[in-house]
Design a protein around this motif. Structure first.
Motif, PDB file in Angstrom:
ATOM      1  N   UNK A   6       0.736  -1.274  -0.082  1.00 53.51           N
ATOM      2  CA  UNK A   6       0.111   0.024   0.083  1.00 53.51           C
ATOM      3  C   UNK A   6       1.131   1.304  -0.018  1.00 53.51           C
ATOM      4  N   UNK A   7       2.027   1.387   0.828  1.00 56.14           N
ATOM      5  CA  UNK A   7       2.810   2.272   0.833  1.00 56.14           C
ATOM      6  C   UNK A   7       3.358   2.632  -0.737  1.00 56.14           C
ATOM      7  N   UNK A   8       3.891   1.384  -1.101  1.00 63.03           N
ATOM      8  CA  UNK A   8       4.814   1.685  -2.532  1.00 63.03           C
ATOM      9  C   UNK A   8       3.553   2.181  -3.562  1.00 63.03           C
ATOM     10  N   UNK A   9       2.411   1.622  -3.379  1.00 61.78           N
ATOM     11  CA  UNK A   9       1.395   2.148  -4.455  1.00 61.78           C
ATOM     12  C   UNK A   9       1.135   3.764  -4.036  1.00 61.78           C
ATOM     13  N   UNK A  10       1.082   4.158  -2.943  1.00 60.92           N
ATOM     14  CA  UNK A  10       0.592   5.590  -2.762  1.00 60.92           C
ATOM     15  C   UNK A  10       2.001   6.229  -3.297  1.00 60.92           C
ATOM     16  N   UNK A  11       2.930   5.730  -2.751  1.00 60.70           N
ATOM     17  CA  UNK A  11       4.327   6.667  -3.319  1.00 60.70           C
ATOM     18  C   UNK A  11       4.275   6.810  -4.922  1.00 60.70           C
ATOM     19  N   UNK A  12       4.054   5.726  -5.588  1.00 62.95           N
ATOM     20  CA  UNK A  12       3.877   5.784  -6.949  1.00 62.95           C
ATOM     21  C   UNK A  12       2.690   6.789  -7.510  1.00 62.95           C
ATOM     22  N   UNK A  13       1.670   6.711  -6.771  1.00 68.34           N
ATOM     23  CA  UNK A  13       0.642   7.612  -7.075  1.00 68.34           C
ATOM     24  C   UNK A  13       0.886   9.203  -6.931  1.00 68.34           C
ATOM     25  N   UNK A  14       1.934   9.213  -5.806  1.00 70.37           N
ATOM     26  CA  UNK A  14       2.123  10.855  -5.587  1.00 70.37           C
ATOM     27  C   UNK A  14       3.257  11.117  -6.668  1.00 70.37           C
ATOM     28  N   UNK A  15       4.185  10.156  -7.031  1.00 65.04           N
ATOM     29  CA  UNK A  15       5.286  10.486  -7.956  1.00 65.04           C
ATOM     30  C   UNK A  15       4.502  10.704  -9.406  1.00 65.04           C
ATOM     31  N   UNK A  16       3.687   9.875  -9.754  1.00 66.57           N
ATOM     32  CA  UNK A  16       2.732  10.241 -10.866  1.00 66.57           C
ATOM     33  C   UNK A  16       1.921  11.530 -11.008  1.00 66.57           C
ATOM     34  N   UNK A  17       1.645  12.088  -9.803  1.00 74.03           N
ATOM     35  CA  UNK A  17       1.061  13.275  -9.813  1.00 74.03           C
ATOM     36  C   UNK A  17       2.021  14.349 -10.107  1.00 74.03           C
ATOM     37  N   UNK A  18       3.231  14.182  -9.393  1.00 72.65           N
ATOM     38  CA  UNK A  18       4.267  15.100  -9.461  1.00 72.65           C
ATOM     39  C   UNK A  18       4.800  15.130 -10.983  1.00 72.65           C
ATOM     40  N   UNK A  19       5.041  14.056 -11.521  1.00 74.04           N
ATOM     41  CA  UNK A  19       5.576  14.051 -13.087  1.00 74.04           C
ATOM     42  C   UNK A  19       4.302  14.750 -13.845  1.00 74.04           C
ATOM     43  N   UNK A  20       2.972  14.479 -13.748  1.00 73.98           N
ATOM     44  CA  UNK A  20       1.993  15.016 -14.356  1.00 73.98           C
ATOM     45  C   UNK A  20       1.961  16.537 -14.129  1.00 73.98           C
ATOM     46  N   UNK A  21       2.056  17.162 -13.194  1.00 76.67           N
ATOM     47  CA  UNK A  21       1.843  18.452 -12.919  1.00 76.67           C
ATOM     48  C   UNK A  21       3.091  19.279 -13.458  1.00 76.67           C
TER      49      UNK A  21
END
Length: 178
Positions: A6-21
């Motif tokens: 769950x932590x890895x999934x949340x981390x990847x979600x945050x990273x994908x949002x950062x890259x998108x922004x």
């Protein structure tokens, strides 16, 4: 699922949002610079030039517009691809990962990655032709020099999408037999 997953999934979600922004900011900057260079609102020296094609603008405004539009298109498609990736993380249920929505998103991602690679390849060839004709287009290469990686990535993600569709079919069969 384990807390580590769950932590890895949340981390990847945050990273994908950062890259998108970041890609949205990059695309917005390109659009802003293109508009202000076209309409001569500010002197070019005062703009934050993510893509400096001022010499090309002075040589030929039509080619400048076309090349700048290609850079905007590649950047925008990369941003939209990462938006789709954020949507995968938003809709992902690790207890029942095979869903129609996730399958559709993975397929869309493979197509957009492929389009980024194709547009990048076409842009690369176009800019090479312009360079041979004496235009200064070296600065634009940063937006599509990675086109071959995107084409390869599109093939891999397409295969993953097909495997995911098969998993969705198997899950549906399994749900019917239980």
């Amino acid at each position: 699922m384990s807390p580590k997953t769950d932590l890895v999934t949340q981390f990847l979600h945050v990273i994908s949002w950062i890259i998108f922004i970041g890609l949205c900011i990059k695309t917005g900057t390109l659009i802003f610079n293109f508009a202000f260079m076209q309409f001569h609102v500010f002197p070019v020296e005062n703009l934050y030039l993510l893509l400096d094609l001022t010499k090309l603008f002075q040589q030929d405004e039509v080619i400048f517009g076309l090349l700048f539009s290609l850079a905007i298109g590649v950047s925008a498609m990369k941003a939209y691809t990462f938006y789709l990736i954020t949507q995968i993380f938003s809709n992902l249920n690790l207890h029942k990962p095979f869903s129609e929505k996730i399958s559709t998103l993975i397929s869309k991602i493979s197509y957009y990655i492929f389009f980024v690679g194709i547009l990048g390849a076409l842009s690369h060839r176009f800019s090479q032709g312009l360079a041979k004709r004496g235009y200064d287009v070296a600065a634009a290469g940063q937006f599509w020099n990675d086109y071959s990686a995107f084409l390869m990535m599109a093939a891999v993600v397409f295969v993953i999408a097909q495997i995911f569709k098969k998993g969705l079919e198997l899950q549906a069969e399994n749900d019917l037999t239980v």
